[in-house]
Design a protein around this motif. Structure first.
Motif, PDB file in Angstrom:
ATOM      1  N   SER A 190       0.808  -1.222   0.000  1.00 40.56           N
ATOM      2  CA  SER A 190       0.000   0.000   0.000  1.00 40.56           C
ATOM      3  C   SER A 190       0.847   1.281   0.000  1.00 40.56           C
ATOM      4  O   SER A 190       0.318   2.386   0.130  1.00 40.56           O
ATOM      5  CB  SER A 190      -0.956  -0.009   1.197  1.00 40.56           C
ATOM      6  N   TYR A 191       2.156   1.157  -0.177  1.00 36.46           N
ATOM      7  CA  TYR A 191       3.046   2.327  -0.147  1.00 36.46           C
ATOM      8  C   TYR A 191       2.970   3.120  -1.448  1.00 36.46           C
ATOM      9  O   TYR A 191       2.991   2.556  -2.536  1.00 36.46           O
ATOM     10  CB  TYR A 191       4.488   1.868   0.097  1.00 36.46           C
ATOM     11  N   ILE A 192       2.899   4.439  -1.329  1.00 34.15           N
ATOM     12  CA  ILE A 192       2.852   5.326  -2.506  1.00 34.15           C
ATOM     13  C   ILE A 192       3.849   6.470  -2.320  1.00 34.15           C
ATOM     14  O   ILE A 192       3.878   7.105  -1.259  1.00 34.15           O
ATOM     15  CB  ILE A 192       1.432   5.946  -2.677  1.00 34.15           C
ATOM     16  N   ASN A 193       4.655   6.745  -3.336  1.00 32.93           N
ATOM     17  CA  ASN A 193       5.540   7.922  -3.315  1.00 32.93           C
ATOM     18  C   ASN A 193       4.762   9.166  -3.750  1.00 32.93           C
ATOM     19  O   ASN A 193       3.940   9.095  -4.649  1.00 32.93           O
ATOM     20  CB  ASN A 193       6.683   7.751  -4.326  1.00 32.93           C
ATOM     21  N   ILE A 194       5.044  10.291  -3.132  1.00 34.48           N
ATOM     22  CA  ILE A 194       4.456  11.571  -3.557  1.00 34.48           C
ATOM     23  C   ILE A 194       5.478  12.266  -4.458  1.00 34.48           C
ATOM     24  O   ILE A 194       6.669  12.308  -4.145  1.00 34.48           O
ATOM     25  CB  ILE A 194       4.152  12.460  -2.328  1.00 34.48           C
ATOM     26  N   SER A 216      16.791  13.083  -9.591  1.00 35.45           N
ATOM     27  CA  SER A 216      16.752  11.875 -10.429  1.00 35.45           C
ATOM     28  C   SER A 216      15.348  11.268 -10.545  1.00 35.45           C
ATOM     29  O   SER A 216      14.998  10.712 -11.578  1.00 35.45           O
ATOM     30  CB  SER A 216      17.729  10.836  -9.877  1.00 35.45           C
ATOM     31  N   THR A 217      14.544  11.372  -9.490  1.00 33.94           N
ATOM     32  CA  THR A 217      13.285  10.625  -9.519  1.00 33.94           C
ATOM     33  C   THR A 217      12.033  11.489  -9.432  1.00 33.94           C
ATOM     34  O   THR A 217      10.926  10.953  -9.480  1.00 33.94           O
ATOM     35  CB  THR A 217      13.224   9.634  -8.340  1.00 33.94           C
ATOM     36  N   THR A 218      12.171  12.805  -9.292  1.00 32.70           N
ATOM     37  CA  THR A 218      11.058  13.736  -9.053  1.00 32.70           C
ATOM     38  C   THR A 218      10.229  13.369  -7.823  1.00 32.70           C
ATOM     39  O   THR A 218       9.077  13.766  -7.703  1.00 32.70           O
ATOM     40  CB  THR A 218      10.112  13.880 -10.276  1.00 32.70           C
ATOM     41  N   GLY A 234      13.722  12.668   4.174  1.00 33.92           N
ATOM     42  CA  GLY A 234      13.352  11.465   3.426  1.00 33.92           C
ATOM     43  C   GLY A 234      12.285  11.742   2.400  1.00 33.92           C
ATOM     44  O   GLY A 234      12.077  12.900   1.998  1.00 33.92           O
ATOM     45  N   PHE A 235      11.595  10.689   1.981  1.00 33.42           N
ATOM     46  CA  PHE A 235      10.562  10.814   0.953  1.00 33.42           C
ATOM     47  C   PHE A 235       9.201  11.035   1.586  1.00 33.42           C
ATOM     48  O   PHE A 235       8.826  10.350   2.541  1.00 33.42           O
ATOM     49  CB  PHE A 235      10.510   9.540   0.099  1.00 33.42           C
ATOM     50  N   LEU A 236       8.457  11.980   1.007  1.00 31.84           N
ATOM     51  CA  LEU A 236       7.077  12.164   1.440  1.00 31.84           C
ATOM     52  C   LEU A 236       6.251  11.069   0.762  1.00 31.84           C
ATOM     53  O   LEU A 236       6.354  10.859  -0.454  1.00 31.84           O
ATOM     54  CB  LEU A 236       6.575  13.556   1.045  1.00 31.84           C
TER      55      LEU A 236
HETATM   56  C1  LIG Z   1       9.556   5.443  -4.362  1.00 25.25           C
HETATM   57  O1  LIG Z   1      10.700   6.243  -4.641  1.00 25.25           O
HETATM   58  C2  LIG Z   1      11.931   5.609  -4.358  1.00 25.25           C
HETATM   59  C3  LIG Z   1      13.036   6.622  -4.636  1.00 25.25           C
HETATM   60  O2  LIG Z   1      12.966   7.124  -5.921  1.00 25.25           O
HETATM   61  C4  LIG Z   1      12.082   4.369  -5.209  1.00 25.25           C
HETATM   62  O3  LIG Z   1      13.280   3.711  -4.923  1.00 25.25           O
HETATM   63  C5  LIG Z   1      10.891   3.419  -4.964  1.00 25.25           C
HETATM   64  O4  LIG Z   1      10.949   2.305  -5.829  1.00 25.25           O
HETATM   65  C6  LIG Z   1       9.567   4.141  -5.150  1.00 25.25           C
HETATM   66  N1  LIG Z   1       8.505   3.276  -4.711  1.00 25.25           N
HETATM   67  C7  LIG Z   1       7.339   3.167  -5.355  1.00 25.25           C
HETATM   68  C8  LIG Z   1       6.343   2.192  -4.797  1.00 25.25           C
HETATM   69  O5  LIG Z   1       7.071   3.818  -6.325  1.00 25.25           O
END
Ligand SMILES: *[C@@H]1O[C@H](CO)[C@@H](O)[C@H](O)[C@H]1NC(C)=O
Length: 485
Positions: A190-194, A216-218, A234-236
């Protein structure tokens, strides 16, 4: 005969007189005692100190959406088991860190300083180096579940900050030692990157939190620095948060910390209970209607609670004072102190105007209440008068009014009442009046600000055993006696 009669009468009168004086003095004695009971705490000295084992009898009836509150540094804490994390901390360290937190709050709320000035740049070169000091603020933690499947995390809770965060694998910068396994987002479905273009990312600034775009990843990178110089970067992200088996919050916004500094005593991170939209309170408003309560236990050997939603305000004897805000701030909970009584007598030098210059807040993370110097001086002088019979002890850092109780089993201590706007009088428990490491040196648990214009902070020592209700929706703070042991 006549003479005998009159001497008898005389004797009778004398006797009557004696009896009536005796009665009067009995009556006087009785009022004095009941006055004393109303004006003094009569207690065993032991009740000031934690016992060596955790008392589970402290548990009250289980309410809905209620979590057990544990003090980080005591026998109820599981955080130091297996020797994984160091949780012992000296009294002096706690007080020094408390000073750092207060300085930070003062500077953040000071009218002359914008918050941009008080929050350090998010840049690894300016981040403080790893130190061995522990976070002194936010000394109480609860356990919640994060992710799918859920992982249990011990998080400190803090009404003085907004973003909830936990340490995350792979700890790209560094993670401090914690008791729970470090949360691994790659193992949660259930993890989501913002992303950094999301409004969820850009709103961080208004909470005093730095954000930037990972080149690199926005991904949205947050950076938060606390008053005691602890940091998390860290990541939001968003995740499923499990409060209790039946209370689950989906897409909960939190910080997945990759670089975390300043030991948080083995806890996995923090729950932000401030007023800002990103706080736990605001994010869960559709479930809990912006109401929560807590009770902080009297010592580290008993348990309190942190409760969300309707069952947070079920204590029968709650009294409410209006919630206020501090101009330019959207994190802290303001309230108005209008008077203080010592031993049942209102301090004449202390009124609402004593506190109006700087304003007042209630904070779960500040340990010792900080008062305007005028108010502190009046409180101290009345308290010292009520404690005249006890030998004084040396000053102890923050504290300048200390006693040596080593010759005593029981002590009597003048009661202290805080009066808040709306006619709310709160009698502080004894553990909210005195603090000490040992019977030889027990001190009045208050401190003065540097200036009458500095903000007054009603801290967590003074809140112990009180039921404290934050009815944010209703714009009020409730206090009830005996919320926990
Ligand atoms: C979230 O971002 C991190 C860093 O860019 C990345 O390593 C990871 O795979 C991403 N996870 C998802 C679920 O998108």
């Amino acid at each position: 005969m006549h003479i005998q009669m009159s001497s008898f009468l005389l004797a009778s009168f004398a006797l009557l007189f004696c009896i009536s004086t005796l009665e009067k003095s009995f009556a006087f004695q009785a009022t004095k005692e009941s006055n004393n009971l109303r004006q003094y705490h009569f207690v065993h000295l032991n009740s000031l100190f934690p016992s060596s084992s955790c008392s589970s009898s402290a548990k009250g009836p289980k309410r809905k959406a209620s979590l057990e509150v544990v003090h980080k540094h005591g026998p109820c804490s599981q955080l130091n088991h297996n020797g994984k994390a160091k949780t012992t901390i000296s009294h002096t360290d706690i007080m020094n860190l408390d000073n750092e937190r207060v300085k930070y709050i003062q500077s953040r709320l000071s009218k002359n300083l914008g918050r941009e000035n008080s929050v350090k740049e998010l840049d690894s070169t300016t981040l403080p180096t790893k130190s061995n000091s522990l976070i002194g603020s936010a000394n109480y933690f609860v356990v919640v579940g994060l992710g799918t499947p859920k992982r249990d995390l011990s998080l400190v809770f803090d009404t003085g900050s907004d973003l909830t965060w936990t340490q995350c694998e792979p700890c790209a910068g560094s993670c401090y030692k914690q008791q729970d396994a470090i949360f691994d987002p790659s193992k949660s479905s259930s993890y989501i990157n913002i992303t950094c273009t999301s409004s969820l990312c850009t709103q961080l600034t208004s909470a005093g939190i730095k954000s930037r775009c990972s080149s690199s990843t926005t991904a949205c990178i947050y950076g938060i620095q606390y008053g005691d110089k602890s940091t998390s970067v860290g990541f939001l992200s968003q995740e499923r948060l499990t409060i209790t088996a039946t209370d689950i919050v989906d897409d909960f916004l939190f910080g997945c910390g990759q670089d975390n500094e300043g030991l948080f005593s083995g806890s996995a991170g923090l729950i932000g209970l401030g007023r800002h939209p990103i706080s736990f309170v605001q994010q869960t408003s559709s479930i809990y209607n912006k109401i929560f309560s807590y009770c902080l236990p009297s010592t580290s050997s008993s348990l309190g609670h942190l409760t969300f939603g309707a069952s947070a305000a079920t204590n029968a004897n709650l009294k409410y004072t209006p919630l206020s805000t501090i101009s330019g701030d959207n994190t802290f909970y303001g309230l108005d102190i209008v008077g203080i009584s010592v031993g049942g007598t209102k301090l004449p030098a202390v009124s609402s105007s004593t506190f109006s210059a700087g304003g007042s807040i209630i904070d779960s993370g500040t340990v010792i209440t900080r008062l305007a110097p005028t108010a502190y001086a009046a409180l101290r002088s009345a308290f010292r008068q009520g404690m005249e019979k006890y030998p004084v002890a040396n000053e102890d850092g923050l504290f300048d009014t200390c006693y040596d109780f080593s010759g005593y089993k029981e002590i009597s201590v003048p009661k202290i009442d805080f009066e808040f706007a709306g006619g709310v009088t709160v009698e502080l428990p004894l553990v909210g009046i005195l603090i000490g490491r040992s019977a030889q040196q027990v001190c009045l648990a208050f401190a003065a600000n540097g200036n009458d214009n500095d903000i007054t902070i009603f801290g967590n020592v003074q809140q112990k055993t009180l039921e404290v209700v934050y009815d944010v929706e209703g714009g009020r703070i409730g206090f009830g006696a005996a919320g926990c042991n």
